[in-house]
Design an enzyme around this catalytic site. Structure first.
Site, PDB file in Angstrom:
ATOM      1  CG  HIS A 255      -0.244   0.164   2.532  1.00  0.00           C
ATOM      2  ND1 HIS A 255       0.215  -0.904   3.272  1.00  0.00           N
ATOM      3  CD2 HIS A 255       0.075   1.283   3.244  1.00  0.00           C
ATOM      4  CE1 HIS A 255       0.782  -0.466   4.379  1.00  0.00           C
ATOM      5  NE2 HIS A 255       0.712   0.862   4.397  1.00  0.00           N
ATOM      6  CG  ASP A 286       0.217  -4.262   2.818  1.00  0.00           C
ATOM      7  OD1 ASP A 286       0.442  -3.761   1.697  1.00  0.00           O
ATOM      8  OD2 ASP A 286       0.138  -3.591   3.853  1.00  0.00           O
ATOM      9  CB  SER A 354       3.262   1.791   6.260  1.00  0.00           C
ATOM     10  OG  SER A 354       2.134   1.898   7.085  1.00  0.00           O
TER      11      SER A 354
END
Length: 639
Positions: A255, A286, A354
């Site tokens: 993402h 992911d 992230s």
């Protein structure tokens, strides 16, 4: 009566034999010998026995009279009976031999005739089968030829219709086999993914009750880089790893890829993530593994680190790195267990974390995904690197010890490997709408265009550039040649700083390797080598070294080195044709402009003064800031 008669006959025969013996009918001068079976078979059919005369019974040579042979009637009954029996035996053997010979000849003739008749019958039968078979094919070929010759168009139409019918039949058969399975499994897959796969996650949080710590520390091998938006604001992180295929790749959360730019704090270069080619991408897990354009590691100043795949991750402490106020900080974390196909991690994270990697020493374990929005889930989750043979794991299987506190079970590991292999195969089969992939699009690559343009005008310019490059000293060229970074997809990297006195043309800096140019350079260099002169100088130098007295090694003294060079300095001609370097002064002088590179020059000490030159033409003051006792100044002139 019968018994008496038998006794009388035996007595009569015995008396006759004894009387004949006493009367002299059996003379010891001769005995009787019958013919054998071999003599009968050889054709000797004599019935009468031949007498064998004894050597001592022969008449003397002085006796000239010969006695006539005795008459047959003068012989005894015993001799006559023996001769009769021998005659009967010989006649029976002769008749038997003749009968066996005639029977064998008849059997042999019958066997030959039967064999000949059988061979003739088999040959006739085989030729009959061949004739019938060939006749059928010949008749069929004639009929087909006649049909095709008479009805050519109709025959062609029938052949085409037959092929189409066969294809339709095979397609219908395949569809009938796979369509029910597809119709039955598709709803189940949709329900499964909706119920279990699409789990809700949020991208960062601080774990309640976990007390971590942070220390200033750089990532191992500078493998963690920052991802930024187009306007320069922070987006996330990516990690550089070394694949089993031998190339480096970036690993980050899936993402974090949209509109991201890979940024280096060392060089300040930015590369858009759209120029990276994904070799593995999984939206469900992911995680993405991407391979960059040429020389992306040098532009970002990163090195590939080692990593651990999902099947070898165990519970234990870990760490992750973030960027705070322009400095790297190391934060503590703990690998807690498994959460479906993710790993639960106890750590305190915030927005923008992230994609950062979790490390165990210098090995990458995975990248940060976020935290699940399920009840009683007080932890973050980490996306792991699956085991892909040839990419993230070796192609061979080897035996190793079991991991203590292993996170994933065998079923989860197999599921991860299966999904990873399907994703890799899907990317390998991918074709864009234009029919060209990113790796095959050479015409739109500016670097390829510059290389192609430089390759066209090679011959005349390369010789002049080579001569000028050979005349330039290596140390000077290392300081003056700073290659400029080429633009990537319309976004140019910041230009490198130089001192403005570069003697090498631009084409020589970015000239691609070409076979013809290399051959010309090698030919010119080899042609300039004078082997005889080199041999003479080597011999002279070796002889001077051999005649020189050995030096005394005085240990325990501090201060300057007391060396005397009695040999005159000789200037050997370099093979490449470059002149001899000048001696670098050891006294502190004006510092030159540092080269625009992150790699220090070879054989260059990071601190302290340089070594003394081998031959010093004139004396100089030694460096004043050296430690230890300062010796007296000494003169060192040429010999």
């Amino acid at each position: 009566m019968n018994r008496f008669t038998a006794y009388a006959a035996l007595f009569f025969i015995f008396s006759l034999c004894s009387t004949a013996k006493e009367a002299g009918f059996q003379h010891p001068a001769f005995n009787f010998r019958g013919t054998s079976t071999m003599s009968a078979l050889s054709g000797d059919y004599s019935a009468a026995p031949t007498p064998l005369y004894k050597s001592w019974a022969l008449p003397s040579s002085l006796n000239l009279t010969t006695q006539p042979p005795p008459l047959l009637t003068d012989r005894s009954y015993y001799e006559l009976v023996q001769a009769l029996i021998s005659k009967m035996r010989l006649d029976c053997q002769t008749v038997g031999d003749m009968t066996w010979r005639h029977l064998s000849e008849m059997l042999f003739a019958s066997w030959n005739s039967v064999k000949e008749v059988s061979l003739k019958a088999a040959s006739v039968t085989l030729w009959a089968i061949i004739s019938i078979w060939f006749g059928l094919y010949w008749t069929l070929a004639r009929l087909i030829t006649l049909f095709l010759w008479t009805f050519s168009i109709e025959a062609l139409c029938l052949i085409l219709l037959g092929c189409i019918t066969s294809l339709i039949y095979k397609g219908a058969l395949s569809l009938s086999e796979h369509l029910p399975v597809f119709l039955f499994m598709s709803p189940l897959k949709i329900i499964w993914r909706a119920a279990f796969s699409k789990r809700n996650y949020k991208n960062e949080k601080a774990v309640e009750g976990y007390k971590g710590f942070s220390v200033p520390q750089k990532p191992p091998k500078s493998a963690v880089i920052e991802l930024q938006h187009e306007n320069g604001s922070h987006l996330g992180y990516a990690n550089c790893i070394r694949l089993y295929s031998g190339e480096n790749a970036l690993v980050t959360a899936e993402h974090c890829l949209e509109g991201a730019f890979a940024t280096s704090l060392k060089t300040g270069n930015r590369i858009p993530m759209s120029t990276f080619f994904p070799i593995f991408k999984s939206a469900r897990n992911d995680i993405s593994i991407l391979v960059g354009p040429p020389n992306w590691e040098g532009l970002l100043s990163v090195k590939g680190a080692h990593f651990i795949t999902a099947d070898k991750i165990g519970k234990g402490p870990a760490s992750f790195y973030t960027l705070e106020k322009g400095e790297w900080m190391c934060h503590s974390a703990t690998i807690d267990g498994a959460h479906h196909q993710f790993v639960s991690v106890l750590c305190n994270t915030g927005p923008g974390y992230s994609g950062t990697g979790f490390w165990s020493s210098k090995n990458l374990l995975g990248v940060l995904k976020g935290f699940p929005l399920e009840e009683e889930c007080n932890y973050n989750v980490m996306s792991v690197i699956p085991s892909i043979p040839g990419i993230t794991s070796p192609n061979y299987v080897f035996e190793s010890t079991a991991v203590k506190g292993r996170v994933f079970s065998d079923e989860t590991v197999k599921e991860l490997e299966r999904e990873a292999s399907e994703a890799v195969k899907k990317l390998a089969r991918f074709k864009s709408l234009t029919g060209k992939n990113w790796a095959n699009d050479y015409d739109s690559d500016e670097d390829y265009g510059l290389e192609k343009e430089a390759a066209t005008n090679a011959p005349a310019e390369k010789t002049a550039q080579t001569n000028s490059a050979e005349k330039t000293a290596p140390s000077t060229s290392a300081e003056k040649t700073a290659p400029t970074n080429k633009p990537l997809n319309g976004r140019a990297a910041p230009p490198a700083k130089t001192n403005g006195n570069s003697d090498i043309p631009d084409a020589a800096i970015s000239a691609p390797p070409m076979d013809k140019m290399v051959e010309q350079i090698i030919t010119a260099m080899v042609g300039r080598i004078n082997l005889s002169e080199i041999e003479e100088k080597i011999v002279s130098r070796v002889s001077q070294k051999a005649l020189q007295k050995p030096k005394q090694n005085k240990r325990g003294r501090r201060g300057g080195k007391n060396k005397q060079n009695n040999l005159p300095p000789t200037s050997t001609q370099s093979i490449s044709g470059a002149p001899k370097k000048k001696a670098v002064p050891q006294a502190s002088g004006s510092a030159g402009i540092s080269p625009a590179t992150t790699t220090p020059a070879p054989k260059e000490k990071p601190s302290g003064g340089k070594n003394s030159a081998k031959f010093i033409p004139s004396w100089r003051i030694k460096q004043q800031d050296s430690a230890g006792q300062k010796p007296d100044l000494k003169l060192n002139s040429k010999a």
